[in-house]
Design a protein around this motif. Structure first.
Motif, PDB file in Angstrom:
ATOM      1  N   THR A  63      24.177 -83.690 -15.299  1.00 59.00           N
ATOM      2  CA  THR A  63      25.328 -83.007 -14.318  1.00 59.00           C
ATOM      3  C   THR A  63      25.936 -82.269 -14.170  1.00 59.00           C
ATOM      4  OG1 THR A  63      23.989 -85.157 -13.393  1.00 59.00           O
ATOM      5  CG2 THR A  63      25.999 -83.994 -11.943  1.00 59.00           C
ATOM      6  N   GLU A  64      27.127 -82.576 -15.776  1.00 57.09           N
ATOM      7  CA  GLU A  64      27.951 -81.835 -15.941  1.00 57.09           C
ATOM      8  C   GLU A  64      27.850 -80.408 -16.040  1.00 57.09           C
ATOM      9  OE1 GLU A  64      31.529 -82.804 -15.505  1.00 57.09           O
ATOM     10  OE2 GLU A  64      30.559 -84.131 -14.108  1.00 57.09           O
ATOM     11  N   LEU A  65      26.887 -80.189 -17.102  1.00 56.49           N
ATOM     12  CA  LEU A  65      26.419 -78.656 -17.593  1.00 56.49           C
ATOM     13  C   LEU A  65      25.854 -78.093 -16.290  1.00 56.49           C
ATOM     14  CD1 LEU A  65      24.482 -79.246 -20.597  1.00 56.49           C
ATOM     15  CD2 LEU A  65      26.509 -78.768 -20.529  1.00 56.49           C
ATOM     16  N   GLN A  66      25.174 -78.630 -15.481  1.00 56.15           N
ATOM     17  CA  GLN A  66      25.502 -78.093 -14.136  1.00 56.15           C
ATOM     18  C   GLN A  66      26.626 -77.764 -13.501  1.00 56.15           C
ATOM     19  OE1 GLN A  66      22.200 -76.581 -13.009  1.00 56.15           O
ATOM     20  NE2 GLN A  66      22.950 -75.909 -11.854  1.00 56.15           N
ATOM     21  N   LYS A  67      27.519 -78.105 -13.396  1.00 53.44           N
ATOM     22  CA  LYS A  67      28.525 -77.548 -12.807  1.00 53.44           C
ATOM     23  C   LYS A  67      28.753 -75.572 -13.339  1.00 53.44           C
ATOM     24  CE  LYS A  67      29.967 -81.937 -12.128  1.00 53.44           C
ATOM     25  NZ  LYS A  67      30.748 -83.006 -11.516  1.00 53.44           N
ATOM     26  N   ILE A  68      28.895 -75.540 -13.705  1.00 55.60           N
ATOM     27  CA  ILE A  68      29.151 -74.019 -14.972  1.00 55.60           C
ATOM     28  C   ILE A  68      27.840 -73.245 -13.876  1.00 55.60           C
ATOM     29  CG2 ILE A  68      28.706 -72.782 -17.471  1.00 55.60           C
ATOM     30  CD1 ILE A  68      28.937 -76.175 -19.018  1.00 55.60           C
ATOM     31  N   VAL A  69      27.269 -74.002 -14.142  1.00 56.63           N
ATOM     32  CA  VAL A  69      26.033 -72.457 -13.390  1.00 56.63           C
ATOM     33  C   VAL A  69      26.614 -72.618 -11.582  1.00 56.63           C
ATOM     34  CG1 VAL A  69      23.331 -71.761 -12.974  1.00 56.63           C
ATOM     35  CG2 VAL A  69      24.575 -72.539 -15.528  1.00 56.63           C
ATOM     36  N   THR A  70      26.283 -73.387 -11.619  1.00 56.39           N
ATOM     37  CA  THR A  70      27.010 -73.078 -10.315  1.00 56.39           C
ATOM     38  C   THR A  70      28.386 -72.808  -9.862  1.00 56.39           C
ATOM     39  OG1 THR A  70      25.901 -75.514  -9.195  1.00 56.39           O
ATOM     40  CG2 THR A  70      27.325 -74.734  -7.789  1.00 56.39           C
ATOM     41  N   ASP A  71      29.434 -73.343 -10.945  1.00 54.03           N
ATOM     42  CA  ASP A  71      30.821 -72.144 -10.270  1.00 54.03           C
ATOM     43  C   ASP A  71      30.823 -70.914 -10.667  1.00 54.03           C
ATOM     44  OD1 ASP A  71      33.927 -72.516 -10.404  1.00 54.03           O
ATOM     45  OD2 ASP A  71      33.573 -71.845 -12.480  1.00 54.03           O
ATOM     46  N   THR A 125      28.162 -69.005 -10.515  1.00 52.51           N
ATOM     47  CA  THR A 125      27.079 -68.435  -9.279  1.00 52.51           C
ATOM     48  C   THR A 125      27.781 -68.308  -7.909  1.00 52.51           C
ATOM     49  OG1 THR A 125      24.967 -69.702  -9.988  1.00 52.51           O
ATOM     50  CG2 THR A 125      24.750 -68.906  -8.219  1.00 52.51           C
ATOM     51  N   PHE A 126      29.025 -69.054  -8.088  1.00 53.92           N
ATOM     52  CA  PHE A 126      30.146 -69.541  -6.294  1.00 53.92           C
ATOM     53  C   PHE A 126      30.999 -67.701  -7.045  1.00 53.92           C
ATOM     54  CE2 PHE A 126      28.898 -73.543  -5.111  1.00 53.92           C
ATOM     55  CZ  PHE A 126      28.148 -73.021  -4.127  1.00 53.92           C
ATOM     56  N   ARG A 127      31.246 -68.086  -7.955  1.00 52.61           N
ATOM     57  CA  ARG A 127      32.179 -66.950  -8.187  1.00 52.61           C
ATOM     58  C   ARG A 127      31.238 -65.843  -8.351  1.00 52.61           C
ATOM     59  NH1 ARG A 127      35.200 -68.660 -13.745  1.00 52.61           N
ATOM     60  NH2 ARG A 127      36.792 -66.715 -12.991  1.00 52.61           N
ATOM     61  N   ASP A 141      31.527 -60.795 -12.642  1.00 53.02           N
ATOM     62  CA  ASP A 141      30.754 -59.230 -13.238  1.00 53.02           C
ATOM     63  C   ASP A 141      29.302 -60.304 -14.008  1.00 53.02           C
ATOM     64  OD1 ASP A 141      31.401 -59.747 -15.698  1.00 53.02           O
ATOM     65  OD2 ASP A 141      32.210 -57.826 -15.935  1.00 53.02           O
ATOM     66  N   ASP A 142      29.146 -59.285 -13.820  1.00 53.73           N
ATOM     67  CA  ASP A 142      27.754 -59.746 -15.359  1.00 53.73           C
ATOM     68  C   ASP A 142      27.834 -60.651 -16.079  1.00 53.73           C
ATOM     69  OD1 ASP A 142      26.342 -58.051 -12.669  1.00 53.73           O
ATOM     70  OD2 ASP A 142      24.789 -56.940 -13.837  1.00 53.73           O
ATOM     71  N   GLU A 143      28.818 -59.579 -16.894  1.00 51.29           N
ATOM     72  CA  GLU A 143      28.844 -60.247 -18.469  1.00 51.29           C
ATOM     73  C   GLU A 143      29.882 -61.194 -18.181  1.00 51.29           C
ATOM     74  OE1 GLU A 143      28.807 -60.503 -21.979  1.00 51.29           O
ATOM     75  OE2 GLU A 143      28.194 -58.813 -21.166  1.00 51.29           O
ATOM     76  N   GLY A 144      30.661 -61.995 -17.251  1.00 56.47           N
ATOM     77  CA  GLY A 144      31.528 -62.766 -16.574  1.00 56.47           C
ATOM     78  C   GLY A 144      30.015 -64.070 -16.805  1.00 56.47           C
ATOM     79  N   PHE A 145      28.915 -63.809 -16.204  1.00 55.49           N
ATOM     80  CA  PHE A 145      27.922 -64.804 -16.093  1.00 55.49           C
ATOM     81  C   PHE A 145      27.277 -64.772 -16.765  1.00 55.49           C
ATOM     82  CE2 PHE A 145      23.813 -66.292 -14.032  1.00 55.49           C
ATOM     83  CZ  PHE A 145      23.879 -67.568 -13.298  1.00 55.49           C
ATOM     84  N   LYS A 146      27.141 -63.980 -17.611  1.00 53.07           N
ATOM     85  CA  LYS A 146      25.945 -64.199 -19.084  1.00 53.07           C
ATOM     86  C   LYS A 146      26.965 -65.370 -19.752  1.00 53.07           C
ATOM     87  CE  LYS A 146      23.457 -60.095 -18.796  1.00 53.07           C
ATOM     88  NZ  LYS A 146      23.442 -58.310 -18.898  1.00 53.07           N
ATOM     89  N   ALA A 160      28.893 -67.382 -19.051  1.00 55.62           N
ATOM     90  CA  ALA A 160      29.126 -68.908 -18.692  1.00 55.62           C
ATOM     91  C   ALA A 160      27.977 -69.371 -18.440  1.00 55.62           C
ATOM     92  CB  ALA A 160      28.873 -68.829 -16.902  1.00 55.62           C
ATOM     93  N   VAL A 161      26.317 -68.059 -18.960  1.00 55.64           N
ATOM     94  CA  VAL A 161      24.993 -69.167 -18.827  1.00 55.64           C
ATOM     95  C   VAL A 161      25.532 -69.445 -20.967  1.00 55.64           C
ATOM     96  CG1 VAL A 161      23.116 -69.073 -19.487  1.00 55.64           C
ATOM     97  CG2 VAL A 161      23.603 -67.980 -17.388  1.00 55.64           C
ATOM     98  N   GLN A 162      25.788 -68.397 -21.196  1.00 54.63           N
ATOM     99  CA  GLN A 162      25.830 -69.293 -22.779  1.00 54.63           C
ATOM    100  C   GLN A 162      26.777 -70.057 -23.494  1.00 54.63           C
ATOM    101  OE1 GLN A 162      24.673 -66.944 -25.336  1.00 54.63           O
ATOM    102  NE2 GLN A 162      25.393 -69.407 -26.662  1.00 54.63           N
ATOM    103  N   SER A 163      27.661 -70.649 -21.913  1.00 57.27           N
ATOM    104  CA  SER A 163      29.255 -71.744 -22.768  1.00 57.27           C
ATOM    105  C   SER A 163      27.951 -72.503 -22.167  1.00 57.27           C
ATOM    106  CB  SER A 163      29.448 -71.407 -21.610  1.00 57.27           C
ATOM    107  OG  SER A 163      31.041 -70.964 -21.785  1.00 57.27           O
ATOM    108  N   TRP A 164      27.005 -72.710 -21.144  1.00 59.37           N
ATOM    109  CA  TRP A 164      26.019 -74.057 -20.631  1.00 59.37           C
ATOM    110  C   TRP A 164      24.831 -74.198 -21.730  1.00 59.37           C
ATOM    111  CZ3 TRP A 164      20.597 -73.995 -20.684  1.00 59.37           C
ATOM    112  CH2 TRP A 164      20.196 -74.531 -20.181  1.00 59.37           C
TER     113      TRP A 164
END
Length: 505
Positions: A452-460, A462-464, A471-476, A478-482
């Motif tokens: 549940t906590e990890l999903q917040k990384i991706v949800t945040d 995605t909204f951002r 940007d694309d790199e920033g989202f990637k 975040a995925v790596q952080s997850w």
């Protein structure tokens, strides 16, 4: 023989208050006898911790009818849907439970851990002893199980209810057809924003209305139209990939960002509640709504606000290849009716409660919880159509019970509202296009603890991204952080569980 009176719990309906418990004494003043004999004719008194999807709890009108039909006395503790996550997880952690607990958050970490811990009865071995429960399909039982154990009676739902509702009158005014592709849908969103669909000469409409729930907002539905896997993808070698690490998810991000950037998606979607999203639509401020099941509610809400509103449900949007996909909510499982061992202390008590749930699956009980009392709340027209005849009374007496039906698919009613009936038929048609989440029957301990906590990384992230803050790199990143924070372990654990489920060593 009567079963002993149960503990009673009163859950405050004020979000700022903690769960309050009021204990009543045991009827016989002693602990439950583990060898108690199951008496199917006993008067059942029990508590039910249930989810409330309406503004107010129901009157006792239908409750009394259900009690009479099932030979029971039900003491409800209603938890508002908006605060269910906090309330249910707190109740699970503190042990402040009821005899029957409605659990809808099957992917919630606390819930998964509580189910796995042995807190609830495994009802799998008992279902086939009851005439209605034994009809629950095996695939539904499997989807509702954790590591082969079924910790409650599954709520049976449609495989996939997702879809869109569009302003048909706006389409007609602008000379547009019901969209069939994502490109056509984008053009509709543009036209609903820029081409004055309500004809008032003002720039006061937006194509997509939306809300701050990534799963039930437009994003998840659009994502499935792009062909994104539902939750996870698994290849022929058993390798798992989270949905947000796929090209299709990135396509959806770009599409949604373009909608937002051009003003075709409401600017405040990330902080908008569902009720506010509905109000925006009912007031004529937006023209595309996600959720075909809400078509009647939207029409009712628009009464006195919108003249000439005509809606059309849409379930098939392709990415241009003519193929259709729609994500499945829990593979036809809407949660569990679970029985805590702390409250249901004997097998005899469990069997009597299962008998009650079995009775709720009878058509008589289904009609009470769906329509109410014939002639008072609803009628059946000559053509067999079901029609509510007193909307206000139905909302007060019946509507809160609709989400508590153990099955919404066992009996089919023909709705007298042709738009609602069309939506019902499209939801059934979605079965052919439903994309299942392969992890539903699997378990990952890391996901139970951190998911549940990890999903917040991706949800945040995605909204951002949609709002142009990443940007694309920033989202990637975040995925790596997850992945670094535990996502990689979750992936490995799902792969191991999948291999075991497939009988591979």
């Amino acid at each position: 023989m009567k079963l002993k009176t149960k503990k009673r719990w009163n859950l405050a309906l004020v979000a700022s208050l903690a769960l309050a418990t009021v204990l009543s004494g045991c009827g016989n003043g002693s602990e439950a006898d583990a060898n108690q004999t199951y008496d199917p004719n006993s008067k059942l008194e029990f508590t039910w911790l249930n989810i409330l999807h309406t503004a107010s709890p129901p009157t006792d009108v239908i409750k009394n009818k259900l009690e009479e039909y099932t030979n029971s006395k039900i003491n409800f503790s209603w938890v508002p849907d908006a605060s269910k996550e906090e309330r249910i997880t707190t109740a699970l952690a503190s042990g402040q439970l009821a005899d029957v607990v409605t659990i809808t958050m099957m992917t919630n970490s606390t819930v998964r851990n509580s189910l796995k811990s042995g807190l609830f009865w495994d009802v799998g071995p008992y279902l086939d002893s009851y005439p209605n429960l034994k009809k629950i399909p095996q695939e539904v039982r499997t989807a509702a199980s954790i590591e082969g154990h079924l910790y409650g009676v599954p709520f049976q739902k449609n495989m996939a209810r997702s879809g869109l509702i569009l302003r048909k009158d706006w389409l007609d005014k602008l000379g547009l057809e019901v969209p069939k592709t994502l490109d056509e849908l984008y053009n509709v969103a543009r036209a609903f924003t820029e081409d004055d669909p309500d004809g008032n000469g003002k720039n006061d409409t937006t194509g997509f209305g939306d809300r701050s729930d990534l799963r039930y907002s437009s994003f998840k539905t659009l994502s499935s139209y792009f062909g994104t896997p539902n939750g996870w993808a698994v290849d022929a070698n058993g390798k798992f990939t989270p949905e947000f690490d796929t090209p299709q998810y990135m396509e959806t991000l770009k599409y949604s960002h373009k909608l937002y950037e051009n003003g075709y998606l409401t600017r405040d979607f990330a902080v908008t509640a569902k009720t506010d999203q509905q109000q925006q639509f009912a007031q004529g401020r937006t023209g595309i709504y996600t959720g075909m099941v809400d078509i009647s509610s939207l029409e009712n809400m628009s009464q006195g606000l919108q003249k000439g509103m005509e809606l059309v449900p849409v379930n098939k949007i392709s990415n241009g290849d003519g193929k259709y996909h729609v994500w499945s909510e829990g593979s036809g499982v809407g949660g569990l009716l679970a029985f805590p061992k702390s409250e249901v202390k004997s097998e005899a008590e469990l069997k009597r409660l299962l008998q009650f749930v079995d009775k709720l699956l009878d058509k008589e009980a289904f009609m009470y919880m769906t329509g109410g009392i014939e002639g008072e709340h609803y009628k059946i027209d000559e053509d067999g159509s079901f029609k509510i005849i007193n909307q206000d009374k139905w909302q007060a007496d019946v509507q809160p019970f609709a989400a508590s039906r153990p099955s919404e698919v066992t009996y089919k009613l023909k709705d007298s509202n042709p738009r609602k009936q069309m939506a019902n038929e499209l939801i059934q048609e979605n079965d052919k296009y439903a994309v299942l989440d392969p992890t539903v029957p699997l378990d990952s301990q890391t996901n139970n603890e951190q998911g549940t906590e990890l999903q917040k990384i991706v949800t945040d992230a995605t909204f951002r991204y949609i709002m142009g803050e990443l940007d694309d790199e920033g989202f990637k990143q975040a995925v790596q952080s997850w992945k670094d924070a535990g996502g990689t372990r979750i992936t490995e654990e799902y792969e191991a569980a999948y291999k075991t489920s497939q009988g591979k060593s």
